[in-house]
Design a protein around this motif. Structure first.
Motif, short mmCIF file in Angstrom:
data_model
loop_
_atom_site.label_atom_id
_atom_site.label_comp_id
_atom_site.label_asym_id
_atom_site.label_seq_id
_atom_site.Cartn_x
_atom_site.Cartn_y
_atom_site.Cartn_z
N ASN A 20 0.82 -1.20 0.00
CA ASN A 20 0.00 0.00 0.00
C ASN A 20 0.86 1.26 0.00
N GLU A 21 0.42 2.23 -0.82
CA GLU A 21 1.07 3.54 -0.84
C GLU A 21 0.13 4.52 -0.16
N VAL A 22 0.63 5.22 0.84
CA VAL A 22 -0.20 6.16 1.59
C VAL A 22 0.32 7.57 1.32
N GLU A 23 -0.57 8.41 0.80
CA GLU A 23 -0.21 9.78 0.47
C GLU A 23 -1.05 10.74 1.30
N GLN A 24 -0.38 11.74 1.85
CA GLN A 24 -1.09 12.75 2.63
C GLN A 24 -0.93 14.11 1.96
N SER A 25 -1.96 14.93 2.10
CA SER A 25 -1.86 16.31 1.62
C SER A 25 -2.66 17.23 2.53
N PRO A 26 -2.21 18.47 2.73
CA PRO A 26 -0.91 18.97 2.28
C PRO A 26 0.22 18.44 3.18
N GLN A 27 1.46 18.68 2.77
CA GLN A 27 2.60 18.30 3.61
C GLN A 27 2.73 19.26 4.79
N ASN A 28 2.49 20.53 4.52
CA ASN A 28 2.57 21.57 5.54
C ASN A 28 1.32 22.43 5.45
N LEU A 29 0.86 22.87 6.60
CA LEU A 29 -0.35 23.67 6.65
C LEU A 29 -0.23 24.70 7.77
N THR A 30 -0.43 25.96 7.41
CA THR A 30 -0.45 27.02 8.42
C THR A 30 -1.83 27.62 8.45
N GLY A 73 -8.90 29.43 15.02
CA GLY A 73 -10.33 29.49 14.73
C GLY A 73 -10.71 28.93 13.37
N GLU A 74 -9.74 28.75 12.49
CA GLU A 74 -10.04 28.25 11.15
C GLU A 74 -10.42 26.77 11.18
N PHE A 75 -11.18 26.37 10.16
CA PHE A 75 -11.54 24.97 9.93
C PHE A 75 -10.44 24.34 9.08
N ILE A 76 -9.94 23.20 9.52
CA ILE A 76 -8.78 22.59 8.87
C ILE A 76 -9.16 21.22 8.34
N THR A 77 -8.64 20.91 7.14
CA THR A 77 -8.84 19.56 6.57
C THR A 77 -7.50 19.00 6.12
N ILE A 78 -7.23 17.78 6.53
CA ILE A 78 -6.04 17.04 6.11
C ILE A 78 -6.52 15.79 5.40
N ASN A 79 -5.90 15.50 4.26
CA ASN A 79 -6.36 14.39 3.43
C ASN A 79 -5.37 13.23 3.41
N CYS A 80 -5.91 12.03 3.23
CA CYS A 80 -5.09 10.83 3.14
C CYS A 80 -5.70 9.92 2.08
N SER A 81 -4.87 9.46 1.15
CA SER A 81 -5.34 8.48 0.17
C SER A 81 -4.41 7.29 0.18
N TYR A 82 -4.95 6.14 -0.17
CA TYR A 82 -4.18 4.91 -0.16
C TYR A 82 -4.51 4.11 -1.40
N SER A 83 -3.66 3.15 -1.74
CA SER A 83 -3.77 2.54 -3.06
C SER A 83 -4.42 1.16 -3.06
N VAL A 84 -4.43 0.48 -1.92
CA VAL A 84 -4.92 -0.89 -1.86
C VAL A 84 -5.94 -1.01 -0.74
N ARG A 120 -3.75 -0.39 7.64
CA ARG A 120 -3.41 -1.82 7.68
C ARG A 120 -4.05 -2.45 6.47
N ASP A 121 -3.22 -3.09 5.63
CA ASP A 121 -3.72 -3.73 4.42
C ASP A 121 -4.79 -4.76 4.75
N TYR A 122 -5.76 -4.90 3.89
CA TYR A 122 -6.88 -5.79 4.14
C TYR A 122 -6.42 -7.23 4.29
N GLY A 123 -5.50 -7.65 3.45
CA GLY A 123 -5.06 -9.03 3.59
C GLY A 123 -3.73 -9.16 4.29
N GLY A 124 -3.26 -8.07 4.84
CA GLY A 124 -1.88 -8.04 5.32
C GLY A 124 -1.72 -8.47 6.76
N SER A 125 -0.52 -8.34 7.22
CA SER A 125 -0.15 -8.73 8.58
C SER A 125 -0.94 -7.95 9.61
#
Lengths: 115, 111
Positions: free
Chosen positions: B2-12, B16-27, B90-95
């Motif tokens: 599985n490849e796990v990508e997060q965005s953004p890398q840095n956030l300022t 009081g602001e509303f913040i969103t951090i994203n994560c995508s995965y491949s498997v 954790r991968d679905y079929g993984g350890s």
């Protein structure tokens, strides 16, 4: 404080020396994990134990690395003949195996610097 | 693997602001974790998700299994929220033991 402790918190050593780290998990937890984290990166899995059995080792764990959990409680991670590339934060985590998705509780880490 | 990508890398953000951090995965996965890491290394588990949405105080985590994507939201952000937020799967079929981590998103909330 998560209840997982690691010792020492910091270690500076010279290249070629051996080092040993200790992890004390939450007492009723039967799973224990070791991870390594380098600067600016997420942690990488090294190995894990269920009770005293070492069930999986990452390819990152070269022959110079060995981990034990002799009585299914605390664990040690030894690095022999340290290299500068071993400099990293070594993290330990523990969990209670109830479902495949149990929460891992992390220790504060041992920061290793190899000169 | 599985490849796990997060965005953004840095956030300022401003307090009081509303913040969103994203994560995508491949498997396909059996679980996704959101973790918080403070300076000095200590990691705290925030959420563990396998479907839907979870809320704890000002933190909300969602996951879309079909799109292989998760988001962590912080409402009414505060300087004490400043930390690195890490997504791990954790991968679905993984350890059972092996979590695969993203590189983290470094959040700084200014007063």
């Amino acid at each position: 404080d998560t209840g997982v402790s690691q010792d020492p918190r910091h270690k500076i050593t010279k290249r070629g020396q051996n080092v040993t780290f200790r992890c004390d998990p939450i007492s009723e937890h039967n799973r224990l994990y070791w991870y390594r984290q380098t600067l600016g990166q997420g942690p990488e899995f090294l190995t894990y134990f269920q009770n005293e059995a070492q069930l999986e080792k990452s390819r990152l764990l070269s022959d110079r690395f060995s981990a034990e959990r002799p009585k299914g409680s605390f664990s040690t991670l030894e690095i022999q003949r340290t290299e500068q590339g071993d400099s990293a934060m070594y993290l330990c985590a523990s969990s209670l195996a109830r479902t495949p998705s149990e929460t891992q509780y992390f220790g504060p880490g041992t920061r290793l610097l190899v000169l | 693997k599985n490849e796990v990508e997060q965005s953004p890398q840095n956030l300022t953000a401003q307090e009081g602001e509303f913040i969103t951090i994203n994560c995508s995965y491949s498997v396909g996965i059996s679980a996704l974790h959101w973790l918080q890491q403070h300076p000095g290394g200590g990691i705290v588990s925030l959420f563990m998700l396998s479907s839907g949405k979870k809320k704890h105080g000002r933190l909300i985590a969602t996951i879309n299994i079909q799109e292989k994507h998760s988001s962590l939201h912080i409402t009414a952000s505060h300087p004490r929220d400043s930390a690195v937020y890490i997504c791990a799967v954790r991968d679905y079929g993984g350890s059972q033991g092996n979590l695969i981590f993203g590189k983290g998103t470094k959040l700084s909330v200014k007063p």
